[in-house]
Design a protein around this motif. Structure first.
Motif, PDB file in Angstrom:
ATOM      1  N   PHE A 158      40.736  46.738  33.364  1.00 33.70           N
ATOM      2  CA  PHE A 158      40.612  46.067  34.726  1.00 33.70           C
ATOM      3  C   PHE A 158      41.544  44.769  35.036  1.00 33.70           C
ATOM      4  CE2 PHE A 158      37.549  49.629  34.901  1.00 33.70           C
ATOM      5  CZ  PHE A 158      37.841  50.177  36.548  1.00 33.70           C
ATOM      6  N   GLU A 159      40.648  43.941  33.659  1.00 35.49           N
ATOM      7  CA  GLU A 159      41.192  42.588  33.635  1.00 35.49           C
ATOM      8  C   GLU A 159      42.594  42.489  33.547  1.00 35.49           C
ATOM      9  OE1 GLU A 159      37.046  40.858  31.499  1.00 35.49           O
ATOM     10  OE2 GLU A 159      38.823  41.499  30.403  1.00 35.49           O
ATOM     11  N   GLU A 160      43.406  43.516  33.447  1.00 36.15           N
ATOM     12  CA  GLU A 160      44.896  43.212  33.163  1.00 36.15           C
ATOM     13  C   GLU A 160      45.485  43.492  34.390  1.00 36.15           C
ATOM     14  OE1 GLU A 160      46.900  43.657  28.859  1.00 36.15           O
ATOM     15  OE2 GLU A 160      46.657  45.679  30.360  1.00 36.15           O
ATOM     16  N   GLU A 161      44.685  43.918  35.850  1.00 39.42           N
ATOM     17  CA  GLU A 161      45.291  44.234  36.913  1.00 39.42           C
ATOM     18  C   GLU A 161      45.766  42.783  37.586  1.00 39.42           C
ATOM     19  OE1 GLU A 161      45.690  46.561  38.694  1.00 39.42           O
ATOM     20  OE2 GLU A 161      44.898  48.178  37.391  1.00 39.42           O
ATOM     21  N   ALA A 162      46.714  43.123  38.426  1.00 41.59           N
ATOM     22  CA  ALA A 162      47.219  41.877  39.146  1.00 41.59           C
ATOM     23  C   ALA A 162      46.531  41.046  39.916  1.00 41.59           C
ATOM     24  CB  ALA A 162      48.557  42.421  40.212  1.00 41.59           C
ATOM     25  N   LEU A 163      46.827  39.903  40.388  1.00 43.25           N
ATOM     26  CA  LEU A 163      46.178  38.909  41.164  1.00 43.25           C
ATOM     27  C   LEU A 163      45.744  39.534  42.311  1.00 43.25           C
ATOM     28  CD1 LEU A 163      45.227  36.010  40.119  1.00 43.25           C
ATOM     29  CD2 LEU A 163      47.121  35.200  41.478  1.00 43.25           C
ATOM     30  N   THR A 164      46.660  40.211  42.963  1.00 44.53           N
ATOM     31  CA  THR A 164      46.647  40.824  44.543  1.00 44.53           C
ATOM     32  C   THR A 164      45.479  42.048  44.327  1.00 44.53           C
ATOM     33  OG1 THR A 164      48.412  42.364  43.787  1.00 44.53           O
ATOM     34  CG2 THR A 164      48.985  40.498  45.117  1.00 44.53           C
ATOM     35  N   PHE A 165      45.085  42.653  43.308  1.00 43.97           N
ATOM     36  CA  PHE A 165      44.398  43.582  43.184  1.00 43.97           C
ATOM     37  C   PHE A 165      42.861  43.049  43.528  1.00 43.97           C
ATOM     38  CE2 PHE A 165      41.096  45.450  40.289  1.00 43.97           C
ATOM     39  CZ  PHE A 165      41.147  47.172  40.795  1.00 43.97           C
ATOM     40  N   PHE A 166      42.757  41.926  42.579  1.00 50.78           N
ATOM     41  CA  PHE A 166      41.434  40.992  42.443  1.00 50.78           C
ATOM     42  C   PHE A 166      41.211  40.393  43.906  1.00 50.78           C
ATOM     43  CE2 PHE A 166      42.027  41.444  38.215  1.00 50.78           C
ATOM     44  CZ  PHE A 166      40.955  42.307  37.575  1.00 50.78           C
ATOM     45  N   LYS A 167      42.372  39.925  44.529  1.00 50.36           N
ATOM     46  CA  LYS A 167      42.153  39.289  45.854  1.00 50.36           C
ATOM     47  C   LYS A 167      41.382  40.594  46.680  1.00 50.36           C
ATOM     48  CE  LYS A 167      44.826  35.244  45.654  1.00 50.36           C
ATOM     49  NZ  LYS A 167      46.121  34.678  45.556  1.00 50.36           N
ATOM     50  N   ARG A 168      41.766  41.495  46.767  1.00 51.89           N
ATOM     51  CA  ARG A 168      41.293  42.609  47.544  1.00 51.89           C
ATOM     52  C   ARG A 168      39.893  43.070  47.245  1.00 51.89           C
ATOM     53  NH1 ARG A 168      46.387  44.893  46.225  1.00 51.89           N
ATOM     54  NH2 ARG A 168      45.642  46.751  45.172  1.00 51.89           N
ATOM     55  N   VAL A 169      39.797  42.863  45.926  1.00 50.14           N
ATOM     56  CA  VAL A 169      38.404  43.331  45.296  1.00 50.14           C
ATOM     57  C   VAL A 169      37.357  42.034  45.935  1.00 50.14           C
ATOM     58  CG1 VAL A 169      36.915  43.248  43.278  1.00 50.14           C
ATOM     59  CG2 VAL A 169      38.868  44.427  43.346  1.00 50.14           C
ATOM     60  N   ARG A 170      37.827  40.724  45.901  1.00 45.73           N
ATOM     61  CA  ARG A 170      36.859  39.807  46.328  1.00 45.73           C
ATOM     62  C   ARG A 170      36.703  39.832  47.758  1.00 45.73           C
ATOM     63  NH1 ARG A 170      38.291  33.359  46.980  1.00 45.73           N
ATOM     64  NH2 ARG A 170      36.150  32.725  47.049  1.00 45.73           N
ATOM     65  N   ASP A 171      37.966  40.146  48.581  1.00 42.80           N
ATOM     66  CA  ASP A 171      37.705  40.290  49.942  1.00 42.80           C
ATOM     67  C   ASP A 171      36.671  41.532  50.328  1.00 42.80           C
ATOM     68  OD1 ASP A 171      39.801  38.215  50.316  1.00 42.80           O
ATOM     69  OD2 ASP A 171      41.246  39.611  50.884  1.00 42.80           O
TER      70      ASP A 171
END
Ligand code: TMP
Length: 213
Positions: A158-171
């Motif tokens: 999971f930690e290897e995912e792109a920044l945009t993935f984590f931005k969607r998660v945070r949102d």
């Protein structure tokens, strides 16, 4: 001291200080003489921990589709709810759990794009009568958390995912907190550890006052 058994969850993206925050939660419960268990997802049972390994390992030599990932999260959860969470709550023990179904809405929903209805259908099946009483959401900009996660060592699948993935998660996490303001307590995880700890203690103390008989 008699307390209704509380189901407390901690959520947030990578590197936001969830584990440290959970330790503060446990310290408050301990100081108040409240019986509790600390557990995590995916995991918390021998099967759950085995599934965790499958879900987190990278370069495993096989792919996991988004829907399969969703099903594996709920398979681990079903075992965890039936074998650990419900029995503890029924015995009067509080449960402090590192992630629960909100993580599925955030990661598999927000991150991977699976629709909420599909996730909700599984949640209704797996734990129709078992919902967190309170959810601490540790929130920080993605860049801050990922930098901390990188310092911890090698990154998982999971930690290897792109920044945009984590931005969607945070949102998605923030949207859930807005939808359910009485359950979610959002903590600004950019603050220093001591300030975060004071905030958690205040939340926990008022929660205990509310629930103590
Ligand atoms: P952890 O880093 O908090 O131990 O969690 C392991 C990873 O699993 C984390 O990257 C989030 C992910 N996860 C999901 O994608 N869906 C879920 O339902 C859960 C519980 C965790």
């Amino acid at each position: 001291m008699k307390t209704k058994a509380l189901f407390i969850t901690a959520e947030g993206t990578e590197g936001v200080g969830k584990s440290t925050g959970m330790q503060v939660v446990c310290d408050v419960l301990e100081a108040a003489g409240v019986d509790y268990i600390r557990t995590r997802e995916p995991g918390g049972t021998p099967l759950g921990e085995a599934l965790r390994e499958v879900l987190l390992q990278k370069d495993a030599g096989f792919d996991i589709s988004a829907d399969t990932e969703l099903m594996l999260m709920f398979a681990a959860r079903m075992q965890h709810v039936d074998a650990v969470i419900k029995p503890a709550l029924e015995k009067g023990q509080c449960v402090v759990c590192d992630r629960f179904t909100d993580a599925t809405f955030a990661y598999q929903g927000g991150g991977r794009g699976i629709n909420d209805q599909r996730i909700q259908a599984l949640a209704d099946w797996v734990h129709p009568d078992c919902q967190p009483d309170i959810t601490l959401l540790f929130d920080a900009p993605i860049e801050v958390g990922l930098q901390r996660a990188k310092k911890r060592g090698e990154l998982d699948r999971f930690e290897e995912e792109a920044l945009t993935f984590f931005k969607r998660v945070r949102d998605k996490y923030l949207a859930l907190a807005t939808e359910m303001p009485s359950r979610f307590k959002t903590i600004d995880a950019v603050q220093d550890q001591q300030t975060v700890a004071v905030q958690i203690k205040q939340i926990m103390q008022s929660l205990l006052r509310e629930y103590q008989a």
